[in-house]
Design a protein around this motif. Sequence first.
Motif, PDB file in Angstrom:
ATOM      1  N   THR A   1      21.213 -20.290  53.180  1.00  0.00           N
ATOM      2  CA  THR A   1      20.762 -19.243  52.714  1.00  0.00           C
ATOM      3  C   THR A   1      21.480 -18.507  51.801  1.00  0.00           C
ATOM      4  N   VAL A   2      20.667 -17.976  50.910  1.00  0.00           N
ATOM      5  CA  VAL A   2      21.501 -16.868  50.033  1.00  0.00           C
ATOM      6  C   VAL A   2      22.025 -15.331  50.354  1.00  0.00           C
ATOM      7  N   ASN A   3      23.059 -15.379  50.545  1.00  0.00           N
ATOM      8  CA  ASN A   3      23.381 -14.584  51.227  1.00  0.00           C
ATOM      9  C   ASN A   3      23.677 -12.929  50.541  1.00  0.00           C
ATOM     10  N   PRO A   4      23.397 -12.015  50.381  1.00  0.00           N
ATOM     11  CA  PRO A   4      23.348 -11.234  49.291  1.00  0.00           C
ATOM     12  C   PRO A   4      24.759 -10.431  49.432  1.00  0.00           C
ATOM     13  N   ASN A   5      25.161 -10.688  50.647  1.00  0.00           N
ATOM     14  CA  ASN A   5      26.681  -9.650  50.260  1.00  0.00           C
ATOM     15  C   ASN A   5      27.720 -10.499  50.837  1.00  0.00           C
ATOM     16  N   MET A   6      27.295 -11.909  50.367  1.00  0.00           N
ATOM     17  CA  MET A   6      28.934 -12.567  49.539  1.00  0.00           C
ATOM     18  C   MET A   6      30.076 -11.964  48.680  1.00  0.00           C
ATOM     19  N   PRO A   7      29.317 -11.332  47.638  1.00  0.00           N
ATOM     20  CA  PRO A   7      30.256 -10.879  47.123  1.00  0.00           C
ATOM     21  C   PRO A   7      31.119  -9.631  48.384  1.00  0.00           C
TER      22      PRO A   7
END
Length: 302
Positions: free
Chosen positions: A89-95
């Motif tokens: 799942t692409v997690n927008p909070n990765m940064p």
Amino acid sequence: MNKKQTSSFEGQSYAKASVQRKYKDSMFRILFKEKDNLLSLYNALNQTAYTDLGMLEITTLENAIYMNYKNDISFVFDYELMLYEHQSTVNPNMPFRDLIYVTKVLQTITKDENLYGQTLIKLPTPRFVVFYNGTNEQPKQQILKLSDAFQKKHEFPELELCVTVYNINWGNNQELMDACRTLREYAQYVEQVRIYAKELPFNEAVEKAVDYCIKNGILSDFLSKNRAEAIEVSIFEYDEEKHMKSEREWAYKNGHEKGLEEGEQRLIKLHQLLLSAGRNDDLLHAINDKDYREQLYREYNL
């Protein structure tokens, strides 16, 4: 530059420690914690000519400062600190997650340095990569930025962290796949599992995919030697992804999107407050302990 680079950097030693793993390795991590596979992936991403396996000396930074990263692979090579993460799942909070992680890494690296002295402390250059192979449509490549989360936008944010996301589902990023055989064959294996899973129970689909790949030279050595483990982790990953998907669907159907968004913003605010206060140990504790996280919410009136 000394090509036989070790785990020391400009005279600094990277801390090593062992931790008890409380999670099951993913197939991706099992494959790429092997030195030759990891070096191949590194070279494919960086388009270097380095092929000498002895040139890569992997540190155990992910073990020294483990931060609830289930599938990460961290290492220092050629004055770069690399963090590779595999996700369905692409997690927008990765940064933001990577910001927390790399802060702990750099604190460990510089723990014996004088941060208030007049000598510039040299640091390995961090690079952040996510390999995505979930079932939702995603572009071949995308960049996630920390500044996307900032409530007040500036043209030139004074703090930025970028994560490159590669879609490694079969048929995407062919140049990268061609440059790294293990990555290409891993994508083929996942694709074959999904093909069989359309008609068979998942455990049967995995077994049939393993047989197919061994017969057709796809990860054949690895699957032949590690058949039982490969089947087990594939089923585990599927069950985990299925559970996460059902949780999201339940939240959507019950109109909890707003509550989830507010909860996420509440968590981000807590992380920012703890980070700015230098409470890194509390931050780590909060990530893994729901009750302690609630205690901190009350402390900060969040």
